[in-house]
Design a protein around this motif. Structure first.
Motif, PDB file in Angstrom:
ATOM      1  N   LEU B  20       0.861  -1.184   0.000  1.00 40.20           N
ATOM      2  CA  LEU B  20       0.000   0.000   0.000  1.00 40.20           C
ATOM      3  C   LEU B  20       0.895   1.230   0.000  1.00 40.20           C
ATOM      4  O   LEU B  20       1.833   1.330   0.789  1.00 40.20           O
ATOM      5  CB  LEU B  20      -0.910   0.015   1.230  1.00 40.20           C
ATOM      6  N   SER B  21       0.579   2.165  -0.911  1.00 34.70           N
ATOM      7  CA  SER B  21       1.510   3.278  -1.084  1.00 34.70           C
ATOM      8  C   SER B  21       0.790   4.624  -0.999  1.00 34.70           C
ATOM      9  O   SER B  21       0.834   5.422  -1.919  1.00 34.70           O
ATOM     10  CB  SER B  21       2.224   3.134  -2.426  1.00 34.70           C
ATOM     11  N   GLY B  22       0.071   4.820   0.082  1.00 31.19           N
ATOM     12  CA  GLY B  22      -0.600   6.101   0.277  1.00 31.19           C
ATOM     13  C   GLY B  22      -2.056   6.037  -0.131  1.00 31.19           C
ATOM     14  O   GLY B  22      -2.483   6.638  -1.111  1.00 31.19           O
ATOM     15  N   PRO B  38      -6.965  -4.415 -10.673  1.00 29.83           N
ATOM     16  CA  PRO B  38      -6.337  -5.622 -11.198  1.00 29.83           C
ATOM     17  C   PRO B  38      -5.642  -6.431 -10.102  1.00 29.83           C
ATOM     18  O   PRO B  38      -5.420  -5.933  -8.997  1.00 29.83           O
ATOM     19  CB  PRO B  38      -5.321  -5.088 -12.213  1.00 29.83           C
ATOM     20  N   ASN B  39      -5.294  -7.658 -10.436  1.00 31.69           N
ATOM     21  CA  ASN B  39      -4.541  -8.504  -9.506  1.00 31.69           C
ATOM     22  C   ASN B  39      -3.287  -7.802  -9.032  1.00 31.69           C
ATOM     23  O   ASN B  39      -2.609  -7.144  -9.819  1.00 31.69           O
ATOM     24  CB  ASN B  39      -4.099  -9.789 -10.219  1.00 31.69           C
ATOM     25  N   GLY B  40      -2.990  -7.953  -7.756  1.00 29.51           N
ATOM     26  CA  GLY B  40      -1.741  -7.401  -7.249  1.00 29.51           C
ATOM     27  C   GLY B  40      -1.796  -5.920  -6.952  1.00 29.51           C
ATOM     28  O   GLY B  40      -0.782  -5.315  -6.618  1.00 29.51           O
ATOM     29  N   SER B  41      -2.982  -5.321  -7.047  1.00 29.10           N
ATOM     30  CA  SER B  41      -3.040  -3.880  -6.790  1.00 29.10           C
ATOM     31  C   SER B  41      -3.068  -3.575  -5.299  1.00 29.10           C
ATOM     32  O   SER B  41      -2.891  -2.439  -4.892  1.00 29.10           O
ATOM     33  CB  SER B  41      -4.241  -3.273  -7.502  1.00 29.10           C
ATOM     34  N   GLY B  42      -3.308  -4.597  -4.461  1.00 24.70           N
ATOM     35  CA  GLY B  42      -3.251  -4.393  -3.008  1.00 24.70           C
ATOM     36  C   GLY B  42      -4.601  -4.437  -2.312  1.00 24.70           C
ATOM     37  O   GLY B  42      -4.703  -4.076  -1.140  1.00 24.70           O
ATOM     38  N   LYS B  43      -5.629  -4.917  -3.013  1.00 26.84           N
ATOM     39  CA  LYS B  43      -6.985  -4.924  -2.435  1.00 26.84           C
ATOM     40  C   LYS B  43      -7.070  -5.802  -1.185  1.00 26.84           C
ATOM     41  O   LYS B  43      -7.577  -5.384  -0.147  1.00 26.84           O
ATOM     42  CB  LYS B  43      -8.010  -5.421  -3.473  1.00 26.84           C
ATOM     43  N   PRO B 227     -23.553  -0.654  -5.508  1.00 25.35           N
ATOM     44  CA  PRO B 227     -22.750   0.180  -4.602  1.00 25.35           C
ATOM     45  C   PRO B 227     -23.123   1.667  -4.693  1.00 25.35           C
ATOM     46  O   PRO B 227     -23.597   2.136  -5.723  1.00 25.35           O
ATOM     47  CB  PRO B 227     -21.329  -0.040  -5.108  1.00 25.35           C
ATOM     48  N   ASP B 228     -22.867   2.359  -3.590  1.00 22.13           N
ATOM     49  CA  ASP B 228     -23.037   3.823  -3.604  1.00 22.13           C
ATOM     50  C   ASP B 228     -21.780   4.482  -4.161  1.00 22.13           C
ATOM     51  O   ASP B 228     -21.853   5.533  -4.780  1.00 22.13           O
ATOM     52  CB  ASP B 228     -23.265   4.323  -2.171  1.00 22.13           C
ATOM     53  N   TYR B 229     -20.639   3.849  -3.889  1.00 23.12           N
ATOM     54  CA  TYR B 229     -19.355   4.405  -4.341  1.00 23.12           C
ATOM     55  C   TYR B 229     -18.514   3.291  -4.934  1.00 23.12           C
ATOM     56  O   TYR B 229     -18.556   2.163  -4.450  1.00 23.12           O
ATOM     57  CB  TYR B 229     -18.586   5.049  -3.177  1.00 23.12           C
ATOM     58  N   VAL B 230     -17.743   3.654  -5.935  1.00 18.91           N
ATOM     59  CA  VAL B 230     -16.838   2.682  -6.544  1.00 18.91           C
ATOM     60  C   VAL B 230     -15.436   3.287  -6.561  1.00 18.91           C
ATOM     61  O   VAL B 230     -15.268   4.457  -6.912  1.00 18.91           O
ATOM     62  CB  VAL B 230     -17.292   2.329  -7.978  1.00 18.91           C
ATOM     63  N   HIS B 231     -14.463   2.466  -6.120  1.00 19.95           N
ATOM     64  CA  HIS B 231     -13.074   2.928  -6.117  1.00 19.95           C
ATOM     65  C   HIS B 231     -12.241   1.975  -6.955  1.00 19.95           C
ATOM     66  O   HIS B 231     -12.446   0.765  -6.910  1.00 19.95           O
ATOM     67  CB  HIS B 231     -12.498   2.952  -4.700  1.00 19.95           C
ATOM     68  N   ILE B 232     -11.325   2.549  -7.692  1.00 22.55           N
ATOM     69  CA  ILE B 232     -10.415   1.719  -8.472  1.00 22.55           C
ATOM     70  C   ILE B 232      -9.033   1.819  -7.838  1.00 22.55           C
ATOM     71  O   ILE B 232      -8.529   2.929  -7.599  1.00 22.55           O
ATOM     72  CB  ILE B 232     -10.321   2.186  -9.940  1.00 22.55           C
ATOM     73  N   MET B 233      -8.476   0.639  -7.549  1.00 24.07           N
ATOM     74  CA  MET B 233      -7.180   0.597  -6.890  1.00 24.07           C
ATOM     75  C   MET B 233      -6.140   0.129  -7.896  1.00 24.07           C
ATOM     76  O   MET B 233      -6.389  -0.763  -8.709  1.00 24.07           O
ATOM     77  CB  MET B 233      -7.270  -0.387  -5.719  1.00 24.07           C
TER      78      MET B 233
END
Lengths: 416, 276
Positions: B20-22, B38-43, B227-233
Motif C-alpha cells: 500500500l503506497s498512500g 487488477p490482480n496485485g493492486s493491493g486490495k 454500490p453507492d461508491y466505486v473505487h479503483i485501486m
C-alpha cells in the motif's frame, strides 16, 4: 516391606518373588531403548520408601451415584465403595483388592504370574512387591454394564512410594466402562512416587472401555503400566489422559490374543513447563486377524518435554493383522521439545500396518481468523487447542471428556 | 450507531515489499463501497491491514474510527468495535463446531441477539445469553442463506466446498451484524445461484447502521449489490473514485484503461523522484 498377615499364601509368595526380582534388577538406564530419552538416574528413586502394603479395608458403603459403581481411595486407603444393587445381585464385584485375593485367587494368581514373568523393569517388580492399595472389578459372562464405574485414587505422600493397583476381569461376552482417576489428594504437598499398575483380562467377546486420567501434584513422580490381555473377538478401548506429575513414564502393553480381537489405544496429554512425560504404547499381535489402533495427541508448553514411543509388534503367526499407530504433537512455546518414535516389528507378510507422526505449532491464519471474530489471542489459542483434542475425546463418556477438557484448559491457563 | 472509518495516506508492506503506497478512503455506516482493481493492486492487503493481520506492517499513514486511532487496536478489539472481514480464503478449524463457535463469538458481544456490537449495554455480557433465542436466530439465518442445518454440528469450514465456505462467512456476518464489513472477493468462485444468495445476505443488512467495502474483480456481484461508491485501486492506492457508473466504464474499457491512465503517470512520477 513386610506383606500383610491377612494376605493368602499365594500373594505373599508372589510378593517375595517380586521382591527378589526387584533386588536382582538395576534401575533402567539410557542405554536401553525404551529409557533412552528418560534418565532416571537423577530422580533419587532409592530414597522413596514404600508405604504399608495392603491393609484390611472396610470402606464406607456409598450409593454409586451417577455411575454403576464407585470405589474411592485416599492416601493409600479404601475409604468408600458402592455398587448398584442389581449388579451386585447379578454377580458383579467391585472390591478393595485385599478383599478379593481369596475369592479371585485363581484368575488373579494366573494373571499376576504372567505379569511378573513379563516384568522387564524394576518399577514393575517393585509394584508387585509393594502393592499398597487397589481395586478389583469382575463382571460375570454375558453381563453388560451401561453406566461407568468410577475408580478414584487420591494420592498423598512425601518421599514415599505408593503402588496403587487395578485388576479388571471381564467374563466372556460381558461389557463395562471404567473411569479411573489418579489425582493428588486435595491439599497434598506432593513429592511422592506413584507406581501404578492396571492388569486387564478380557475373555472372549468381552468389551472394556477404560478411561484413565492422571492429575498428580507438580512435585510428584508417576510411573504406570497397563497390561491388557484381549481375547478372541473382544475389544479394548483404553484412554490415557496425562496432565500431572513433574515426571511421568507410562506404558500400555496390549496383547491381542485371539482372532477378531481389537484394541483402540488413545491418549491426550498436556505437558507444561518443567514436566517430562514419556508415554509408550505396545500393540502386540500374537494372533491372526486382530485389529489395533493407537492415536495419541499431545500439547507441549515452553519448557516441557514429551516422548511418545509406539510399537506395533506382529508375531510370525499373526496373519491378517491390521494395525495403525500415530502421534501428533502441538508445540506451544519456545523450549518445548517433543519426540515421537513409532516402531514396527513385523514377523508376517500378510499384514496391514502403518504409522505416522506430526509435530507442529498453532496455525497463525487460524488464530487470526478467530481473533477477527472478536476472540482475544488467549481465547483463540484455547479454542484451537481444545478443538485439537476434541476428536480424540469424542467417544468418551461426557463426564470424562469434560474432566479432561477442564484439565487441559486449566493447564493452558497456568502455562500462559 | 453511525461510524466513520477514515483511511489517510496508508502505507503497508509485507516483509520488505511495500504494497500500500498512500491510500485514502472514507467509509461510513449506511454506505456500500466497491473496491476494484487488477490482480496485485493491493486490495486484499488493505482488507488484511484493516483487520490487523500480523504478517503486514503499517509503515505510514493513519486509520481512525470516529476519530480514534484504529491501528492501535488489536484484531479482536477491532472486531468488537463492529468491523467484520469476510475472508477470501476462510480457514478450516478442526474440532470447533459452527454452533459452538457462533455462540461464543456472539457471547463476546454481550447480547443474545448479536445487535449493538459496540458500546451500550454491557450488563448482558458473560452468561447472560439467551440460548433459545440464539438457536432460533441461527436456524432462521441458515434458512435465509439456504444452508443445511446439519452444518451447525460440523467443524467450522472443515471439508466445506468453496461456495459453502463463502456462505458461512456471510452467515457469520448476519449473526454478528457488524457496523462495517469488508468482503474480500466473496464472489470469487461462486456460481450465479450462490452469488445471489451471498448478495441477498449483504442486502439484508443494508441500512443506516451498516457499511460495507466489497472487494471484487468482477462487475457481476455489483449488479446484485448496487454500490453507492466505486473505487479503483492500482499499485497500492486508490486512483479514481466515482459512483456506480464507474463500474460500467470499467466494463467497457477494461483494466488496461486504468493502467494506461494511471500507470504511466505513476511511472513518470517515479522517474521524476529518481532524477531528483
Amino acid at each position: 516391606m513386610m506383606p500383610s498377615a491377612v494376605e493368602p499364601p499365594w500373594m505373599r509368595n508372589l510378593r517375595s518373588r517380586a521382591r527378589e526380582r526387584f533386588e536382582g534388577m538395576k534401575w533402567p538406564t539410557t542405554s536401553e531403548e525404551e529409557w533412552r530419552r528418560t534418565d532416571v538416574s537423577r530422580l533419587g528413586l532409592d530414597s522413596y520408601a514404600p508405604v504399608a502394603a495392603l491393609t484390611p479395608a472396610c470402606p464406607r458403603e456409598i450409593d454409586p451415584g451417577e455411575g454403576a459403581g464407585h470405589i474411592r481411595f485416599q492416601a493409600n486407603k479404601c475409604i468408600e465403595a458402592g455398587l448398584d444393587a442389581q449388579l451386585q445381585e447379578a454377580g458383579v464385584r467391585l472390591l478393595p483388592l485385599d478383599n478379593a485375593l481369596e475369592e479371585f485367587e485363581a484368575p488373579l494368581h494366573t494373571l499376576y504370574e504372567r505379569a511378573l514373568e513379563d516384568a522387564d523393569n524394576r518399577f514393575l517388580a517393585w509394584h508387585y512387591a509393594s502393592l499398597s492399595h487397589g481395586a478389583l472389578l469382575w463382571v460375570p459372562p454375558g453381563l453388560e454394564i451401561k453406566e461407568p464405574i468410577f475408580i478414584d485414587f487420591e494420592e498423598d505422600g512425601r518421599g514415599t512410594m505408593s503402588a496403587p493397583h487395578v485388576a479388571v476381569l471381564l467374563g466372556a461376552g460381558s461389557r463395562a466402562s471404567v473411569i479411573q482417576r489418579i489425582t493428588a489428594r486435595k491439599g497434598a504437598p506432593g513429592g511422592m512416587l506413584c507406581n501404578a499398575v492396571v492388569d486387564v483380562r478380557l475373555a472372549d467377546a468381552a468389551g472394556l472401555q477404560l478411561w484413565e486420567q492422571q492429575e498428580l501434584a507438580p512435585a510428584d513422580l508417576y510411573v504406570r503400566h497397563v497390561r491388557a490381555e484381549v481375547g478372541r473377538d473382544s475389544s479394548l478401548r483404553h484412554f490415557d489422559a496425562e496432565f500431572g506429575a513433574r515426571w511421568a513414564k507410562t506404558r500400555v502393553d496390549c496383547f491381542l490374543d485371539g482372532p477378531g480381537a481389537e484394541a483402540f489405544l488413545n491418549g491426550a496429554y498436556f505437558c507444561g513447563a518443567g514436566q517430562h512425560m514419556d508415554l509408550r504404547t505396545v500393540q502386540r499381535h500374537r494372533s491372526p486377524k486382530a485389529t489395533s489402533r493407537a492415536v495419541y495427541k499431545g500439547a507441549v508448553a515452553g519448557g516441557g518435554r514429551t516422548i511418545f514411543q509406539g510399537l506395533i509388534d506382529v508375531a510370525a503367526g499373526a496373519s491378517g493383522t491390521d494395525a495403525y499407530l500415530t502421534n501428533r504433537n502441538l508445540i506451544l512455546g519456545e523450549g518445548a521439545r517433543s519426540d515421537s518414535i513409532p516402531t514396527l516389528i513385523i514377523g508376517n507378510n500378510d499384514v496391514k500396518c502403518s504409522h505416522g507422526s506430526t509435530t507442529g505449532r498453532l496455525n497463525a491464519e487460524e488464530l487470526f481468523y478467530l481473533e477477527s471474530r472478536g476472540l482475544s489471542e488467549a481465547d483463540a489459542r484455547e479454542m484451537l487447542i481444545v478443538g485439537y483434542f476434541e476428536d480424540i475425546l469424542t467417544p468418551a463418556p461426557v463426564m470424562f471428556k469434560d474432566g479432561a477438557l477442564a484439565a487441559i484448559k486449566g493447564r493452558l491457563r497456568a502455562a500462559a | 450507531m453511525a461510524q466513520h472509518l477514515q483511511v489517510r495516506n496508508l502505507q503497508a508492506s509485507i516483509g520488505d515489499k511495500p504494497i500500500l503506497s498512500g491510500l485514502d478512503l472514507d467509509i461510513r455506516t449506511g454506505e456500500i463501497h466497491a473496491l476494484m482493481g487488477p490482480n496485485g493492486s493491493g486490495k486484499s492487503t488493505l482488507a488484511n491491514v484493516l483487520m490487523g493481520h500480523p504478517s503486514y506492517q503499517v509503515t505510514g499513514g493513519s486509520v481512525t474510527l470516529d476519530g480514534e486511532d484504529y491501528l492501535a487496536l488489536r484484531t479482536s478489539e477491532r472486531a468488537l468495535k463492529g468491523l467484520f472481514l469476510a475472508f477470501q480464503y476462510p480457514v478450516e478449524i478442526a474440532g470447533v463446531t459452527v454452533g459452538k463457535f457462533l455462540k461464543r463469538v456472539i457471547e463476546l458481544r454481550g447480547t443474545g441477539t448479536g445487535k449493538s456490537a459496540s458500546g451500550g449495554d454491557k450488563s448482558a455480557s458473560g452468561g447472560g445469553m439467551n440460548v433459545t433465542a440464539y438457536i432460533k436466530r441461527l436456524r432462521e439465518a441458515m434458512d435465509f442463506m439456504e444452508m443445511d442445518q446439519a452444518f451447525i454440528n460440523r467443524s467450522l469450514n472443515q471439508g466445506f466446498s468453496g461456495g459453502e465456505k463463502k456462505r458461512m462467512e456471510v452467515l457469520q456476518m448476519l449473526m454478528l451484524s457488524p457496523s462495517l464489513a469488508i468482503l474480500d472477493e466473496t464472489d470469487s468462485g461462486l456460481d450465479i445461484d450462490a452469488l445471489k444468495v451471498v448478495s441477498k445476505g449483504v442486502n439484508r443488512l443494508r441500512g443506516p447502521d451498516f457499511g460495507a467495502l466489497i472487494i471484487t474483480h468482477y462487475q457481476r456481484i455489483l449488479t446484485q449489490i448496487v454500490p453507492d461508491y466505486v473505487h479503483i485501486m492500482y499499485k497500492g492506492r486508490i486512483v479514481t473514485s466515482g459512483g456506480k457508473e464507474l463500474v460500467e466504464t470499467l466494463e467497457t474499457r477494461g483494466y488496461d484503461w486504468i493502467k494506461q491512465q494511471y500507470g504511466i503517470e505513476e511511472e513518470a512520477n517515479e522517474g521524476a523522484v529518481a532524477r531528483r
